[in-house]
Design an enzyme around this catalytic site. Structure first.
Site, PDB file in Angstrom:
ATOM      1  N   LYS A  37       0.823  -1.133   0.198  1.00 20.93           N
ATOM      2  CA  LYS A  37       0.247   0.060   0.546  1.00 20.93           C
ATOM      3  C   LYS A  37       0.894   1.241   0.304  1.00 20.93           C
ATOM      4  O   LYS A  37       0.345   2.388  -1.116  1.00 20.93           O
ATOM      5  CB  LYS A  37      -0.896  -0.407   0.642  1.00 20.93           C
ATOM      6  CG  LYS A  37      -1.908   0.955   1.348  1.00 20.93           C
ATOM      7  CD  LYS A  37      -2.679   0.437   2.383  1.00 20.93           C
ATOM      8  CE  LYS A  37      -4.136  -0.250   2.315  1.00 20.93           C
ATOM      9  NZ  LYS A  37      -4.674  -0.172   3.719  1.00 20.93           N
ATOM     10  N   PHE A 155     -15.897  12.353  10.064  1.00 15.33           N
ATOM     11  CA  PHE A 155     -17.783  11.840   9.823  1.00 15.33           C
ATOM     12  C   PHE A 155     -17.661  11.796   8.074  1.00 15.33           C
ATOM     13  O   PHE A 155     -18.824  11.184   7.541  1.00 15.33           O
ATOM     14  CB  PHE A 155     -18.478  12.634  10.058  1.00 15.33           C
ATOM     15  CG  PHE A 155     -18.633  12.871  11.425  1.00 15.33           C
ATOM     16  CD1 PHE A 155     -19.788  12.376  12.342  1.00 15.33           C
ATOM     17  CD2 PHE A 155     -17.589  14.231  12.201  1.00 15.33           C
ATOM     18  CE1 PHE A 155     -18.821  12.292  13.884  1.00 15.33           C
ATOM     19  CE2 PHE A 155     -17.227  14.504  13.853  1.00 15.33           C
ATOM     20  CZ  PHE A 155     -18.287  13.550  14.595  1.00 15.33           C
ATOM     21  N   ARG A 157     -17.150  10.440   4.111  1.00 11.05           N
ATOM     22  CA  ARG A 157     -18.308   9.619   3.211  1.00 11.05           C
ATOM     23  C   ARG A 157     -17.773   9.085   2.518  1.00 11.05           C
ATOM     24  O   ARG A 157     -17.061  10.182   1.551  1.00 11.05           O
ATOM     25  CB  ARG A 157     -19.772   9.941   3.088  1.00 11.05           C
ATOM     26  CG  ARG A 157     -21.097  10.510   4.171  1.00 11.05           C
ATOM     27  CD  ARG A 157     -21.981  11.550   3.235  1.00 11.05           C
ATOM     28  NE  ARG A 157     -20.985  12.817   3.012  1.00 11.05           N
ATOM     29  CZ  ARG A 157     -21.751  13.834   2.094  1.00 11.05           C
ATOM     30  NH1 ARG A 157     -22.748  13.625   1.814  1.00 11.05           N
ATOM     31  NH2 ARG A 157     -21.087  14.475   1.583  1.00 11.05           N
ATOM     32  N   CYS A 266     -18.856   0.691   7.888  1.00 13.48           N
ATOM     33  CA  CYS A 266     -18.728   1.133   8.769  1.00 13.48           C
ATOM     34  C   CYS A 266     -20.542   1.283   9.774  1.00 13.48           C
ATOM     35  O   CYS A 266     -20.405   1.080  11.223  1.00 13.48           O
ATOM     36  CB  CYS A 266     -19.194   2.749   8.828  1.00 13.48           C
ATOM     37  SG  CYS A 266     -17.874   3.270   8.241  1.00 13.48           S
TER      38      CYS A 266
HETATM   39  C1  UGA Z   1     -21.434   6.580   6.876  1.00 11.80           C
HETATM   40  C2  UGA Z   1     -21.440   7.839   7.782  1.00 11.80           C
HETATM   41  O1  UGA Z   1     -22.423   8.436   6.289  1.00 11.80           O
HETATM   42  C3  UGA Z   1     -20.193   9.190   7.607  1.00 11.80           C
HETATM   43  O2  UGA Z   1     -20.506   9.942   8.234  1.00 11.80           O
HETATM   44  C4  UGA Z   1     -18.965   7.943   8.906  1.00 11.80           C
HETATM   45  O3  UGA Z   1     -18.339   8.856   8.819  1.00 11.80           O
HETATM   46  C5  UGA Z   1     -18.844   6.783   8.194  1.00 11.80           C
HETATM   47  O4  UGA Z   1     -19.766   5.920   7.636  1.00 11.80           O
HETATM   48  C6  UGA Z   1     -18.135   6.124   8.905  1.00 11.80           C
HETATM   49  O5  UGA Z   1     -18.238   5.595   9.825  1.00 11.80           O
HETATM   50  O6  UGA Z   1     -16.436   5.865   8.681  1.00 11.80           O
HETATM   51  P1  UGA Z   1     -20.227   5.593   4.274  1.00 11.80           P
HETATM   52  O7  UGA Z   1     -20.234   4.716   5.310  1.00 11.80           O
HETATM   53  O8  UGA Z   1     -19.261   6.084   3.980  1.00 11.80           O
HETATM   54  O9  UGA Z   1     -20.505   6.852   5.351  1.00 11.80           O
HETATM   55  O10 UGA Z   1     -21.944   5.778   3.717  1.00 11.80           O
HETATM   56  P2  UGA Z   1     -23.087   6.309   3.881  1.00 11.80           P
HETATM   57  O11 UGA Z   1     -23.014   7.800   3.255  1.00 11.80           O
HETATM   58  O12 UGA Z   1     -23.822   6.782   5.068  1.00 11.80           O
HETATM   59  O13 UGA Z   1     -23.978   4.912   3.690  1.00 11.80           O
HETATM   60  C7  UGA Z   1     -24.329   4.031   4.526  1.00 11.80           C
HETATM   61  C8  UGA Z   1     -25.059   2.663   3.664  1.00 11.80           C
HETATM   62  O14 UGA Z   1     -26.609   3.068   3.227  1.00 11.80           O
HETATM   63  C9  UGA Z   1     -25.023   2.595   2.126  1.00 11.80           C
HETATM   64  O15 UGA Z   1     -25.487   1.007   1.552  1.00 11.80           O
HETATM   65  C10 UGA Z   1     -26.008   3.311   0.910  1.00 11.80           C
HETATM   66  O16 UGA Z   1     -26.305   3.164   0.081  1.00 11.80           O
HETATM   67  C11 UGA Z   1     -26.954   3.189   2.322  1.00 11.80           C
HETATM   68  N1  UGA Z   1     -28.309   4.583   2.350  1.00 11.80           N
HETATM   69  C12 UGA Z   1     -27.975   5.536   2.345  1.00 11.80           C
HETATM   70  C13 UGA Z   1     -29.513   3.906   1.976  1.00 11.80           C
HETATM   71  O17 UGA Z   1     -29.267   2.887   1.911  1.00 11.80           O
HETATM   72  N2  UGA Z   1     -30.343   5.192   2.209  1.00 11.80           N
HETATM   73  C14 UGA Z   1     -30.264   6.425   1.962  1.00 11.80           C
HETATM   74  O18 UGA Z   1     -31.453   7.119   2.377  1.00 11.80           O
HETATM   75  C15 UGA Z   1     -28.956   6.389   2.006  1.00 11.80           C
END
Ligand code: UGA
Length: 478
Positions: A37, A155, A157, A266
Site C-alpha cells: 500500500k 465523519f 462519507r 461503518c
Molecule cells: C457513514 C457515515 O455516513 C459517515 O458520516 C461516517 O463518517 C462513515 O460512515 C464512517 O463511520 O466512517 P459511509 O459508510 O461512507 O459513511 O456511507 P453512507 O453514505 O452513510 O451510506 C451507508 C449505507 O447506507 C450505504 O450502503 C447506502 O447505500 C445506504 N443508504 C444511505 C440507504 O440505504 N438509504 C439512504 O437513504 C442512505
C-alpha cells in the site's frame, strides 16, 4: 514553524486525511504496516476508488508535502501531531469492535516519539477507549517526552471523502487539556475561518458523538425500510411517503431512501459494536432498538432474493444480471455490501449470476470469485431473465428500457434502490418491481408471448409486492 503531521493507517480514512492535510499546507507523512500500500501511494497510485483523491495525492507528492513510509520510528521523529486512522473491524464471531490495530499503533507511536507531540485518534472506537489509551500512552512514552492524546472522530462519507475532510460540517475534539485543543485549532484553522462548528468536549462525548451519528443514520434508513414492509403488504408508495414526511424540517428527507439497505465498513459494524459496548456497561436493553434496525436492514436483502425466487420458482438455468456490487455508488468498497450479498445468495440458489459494477468488480471478485464478472452493463444483461439494480450508480439511474430491451431474454427489472421511473418500464412492456412501491403491470401491446405467460400466472397470485390481486388489478395498465 508549521506543524508536521503524520497519519498512521492509510486506508480510506487515513489516505484521504493525509492528502487533505497536505492540501491545507502541512507537511505530512503517511505510515502503514502494509508495504504494498505504501509503495503504491508513494507512486501516486490510490489502491482504492475515491473521487478526486488520486489527483490530490499526486499533486502533493509533487509539491513534496506528502510522503509515505512503513517506519513508525521515522514518524516518531517527524511528527508534532500523529493522527490514528487504523480500522476497528467487527471481531470475528462477535459484535464488538476489534481494537487491536488502534491499541498497537497508539502504543507504537507513543514509544517512537522523540519529541513532545499530540496523538489524535480518528478511528471509531467503543466509548471508554480514549481514557484507557491515555494510560497506555503514559506507560509507553519515553521519560522527558510529553505525549498528549485527543479524540477527533471522523465523519467523512466514502465517495465524498475529500469534500467532507476539507469542508467538514463540524469538528469534534475530545481531550483533557487546553494544549490539545489549541494544537487542533491550528490544524483545522482553515475550517474554523469558515466558522465550522468546533465542539471541544471530553473523551467520552467525542467517542459517543461518532457512534450516535452513525446509529441515527442507520436507524433512519431502517425506519423507512420498515415502512416498505408495510406498503408492500397494504399497498402504497414508499418514495411518496418519504418525500411527504421529509418536508417536515424536523425529520428531513436525507437518508430516507428505501431499498436494499445499508452496508459498508461503518454503519453495520458500528451499530453492532455500540450494542456490544453498552451491554458491557450493564445497559443491556438500552440500545436494543439497534438490533431491530439491523434486522430490518438484513430483511431487505432477503426480500429481493425471495422476490426473484417466487417469480421464477426454480433458479437453476435462470440468468440474473446484477447491476452494482459496491455498498454504495462512487465507491469500490464491497464490505458488507447488500448488492454483493444478494448476488452471492442467488448464485447459491442455482442461478447464473452476471455482475457488473463500474468500479467494484475487482474487489467483489476477491470475495466471491465464482460470480461471472462482466466488463460492461450490456454484457451483464445480455440474455438475462431478470435485471437487479442494487447500487445506484449514475450509469444505472439513467437506464432506459429502450437501452436494455433488445438484450435481455425476459423483460423484468427489480429496482432495489428506488431510482427508476416505474411507468417508463411498464409502458415499455417490462415487469417492474421495486421495494416498497406498488407498480403497474406492463402495457399489453409490448408484451411478448413468453411474458404474457408469466403475467397470466401473476394475475391469479398476489403480486411481487405482496398486494392482493384485486388491489393490483386496479392499477394495471393492460
Ligand atoms: C457513514 C457515515 O455516513 C459517515 O458520516 C461516517 O463518517 C462513515 O460512515 C464512517 O463511520 O466512517 P459511509 O459508510 O461512507 O459513511 O456511507 P453512507 O453514505 O452513510 O451510506 C451507508 C449505507 O447506507 C450505504 O450502503 C447506502 O447505500 C445506504 N443508504 C444511505 C440507504 O440505504 N438509504 C439512504 O437513504 C442512505
Amino acid at each position: 514553524m508549521p506543524l508536521r503531521l503524520t497519519v498512521i493507517g492509510t486506508g480510506y480514512l487515513g489516505a484521504t486525511h493525509a492528502a487533505c492535510m497536505a492540501e491545507l499546507g502541512f507537511e505530512v507523512l503517511g505510515v502503514d504496516v502494509d508495504k504494498e500500500k505504501i509503495d503504491s501511494l508513494s507512486r501516486g497510485e490510490l489502491p482504492f476508488h475515491e473521487p478526486h483523491l488520486q489527483e490530490l495525492l499526486q499533486k502533493h507528492i509533487a509539491t513534496g508535502r506528502l510522503r509515505f513510509s512503513t517506519s513508525i520510528d521515522e514518524a516518531g521523529e517527524f511528527g508534532d501531531v500523529h493522527f490514528i486512522a487504523v480500522g476497528t473491524p467487527q471481531r470475528a464471531g462477535e459484535h464488538a469492535a476489534d481494537m487491536t490495530y488502534v491499541d498497537s499503533s497508539v502504543a507504537a507511536i507513543a514509544r517512537a516519539a522523540t519529541k513532545d507531540c499530540l496523538i489524535v485518534g480518528k478511528s471509531t472506537v467503543p466509548v471508554g477507549s480514549a481514557r484507557r489509551l491515555q494510560q497506555l500512552v503514559q506507560e509507553e512514552s519515553s521519560l522527558g517526552v510529553n505525549v498528549g492524546l485527543a479524540w477527533n472522530p471522523e465523519f467523512l462519507r466514502e465517495g465524498f471523502a475529500v469534500e467532507d475532510t476539507l469542508r467538514p460540517d463540524r469538528l469534534v475534539i475530545g481531550s483533557e487539556s487546553s494544549a490539545a485543543e489549541k494544537i487542533l485549532r491550528e490544524v483545522y484553522a482553515d475550517a474554523l475561518r469558515r466558522e465550522t462548528p468546533f465542539i471541544a468536549t471530553d473523551f467520552e462525548t467525542a467517542e459517543l458523538v461518532k457512534v450516535a451519528a452513525n446509529a441515527f443514520l442507520a436507524m433512519k434508513i431502517s425506519f423507512i425500510n420498515a415502512f416498505s414492509e408495510v406498503t408492500e403488504t397494504v399497498g402504497g408508495d414508499i418514495r411518496t411517503l418519504a418525500d411527504a414526511i421529509g418536508h417536515d424540517k424536523r425529520i428531513g428527507r436525507r437518508f430516507l431512501n428505501a431499498g436494499v439497505g445499508f452496508g459498508g465498513g461503518c454503519l453495520p459494524k458500528d451499530i453492532r459494536a455500540l450494542q456490544a459496548r453498552v451491554s458491557e456497561l450493564g445497559l443491556d436493553s438500552t440500545m436494543r432498538f439497534l438490533n431491530e434496525a439491523d434486522e430490518i436492514n438484513l430483511r431487505r436483502r432477503d426480500r429481493v432474493v425471495r422476490l426473484v425466487q417466487e417469480h421464477f420458482g426454480e433458479l437453476e438455468g435462470k440468468s440474473i444480471a446484477v447491476l452494482g456490487t459496491a455498498f454504495k455508488p462512487n465507491s469500490d468498497d464491497v464490505r458488507d455490501s447488500p448488492a454483493l450479498d444478494i448476488a452471492a445468495r442467488l448464485f447459491s440458489s442455482g442461478a447464473d449470476v452476471n455482475v457488473y459494477d463500474p468500479k467494484a468488480n475487482a474487489n467483489a471478485a476477491k470475495r466471491f470469485p465464482r460470480l461471472n464478472y462482466c466488463d460492461t452493463l450490456i454484457d451483464a444483461v445480455s440474455g438475462s431473465d431478470v435485471v437487479l439494480l442494487l447500487t445506484e450508480w449514475e450509469e444505472f439511474r439513467d437506464l432506459t428500457p429502450f437501452a436494455l430491451s433488445g438484450h435481455v431474454r425476459h423483460r423484468m427489472i427489480v429496482d432495489g434502490r428506488n431510482v427508476l421511473n416505474p411507468n417508463d418500464w411498464t409502458e415499455a412492456g417490462w415487469i417492474f418491481r421495486a421495494l416498497g412501491r406498488r407498480t403497474k403491470r406492463p402495457t399489453a401491446s409490448f408484451c411478448r408471448e413468453a411474458d404474457r405467460h408469466v403475467l397470466g400466472q401473476e394475475e391469479v397470485t398476489p403480486d411481487d409486492c405482496g398486494h392482493p390481486t384485486g388491489a393490483v388489478v386496479a392499477t394495471v395498465g393492460v
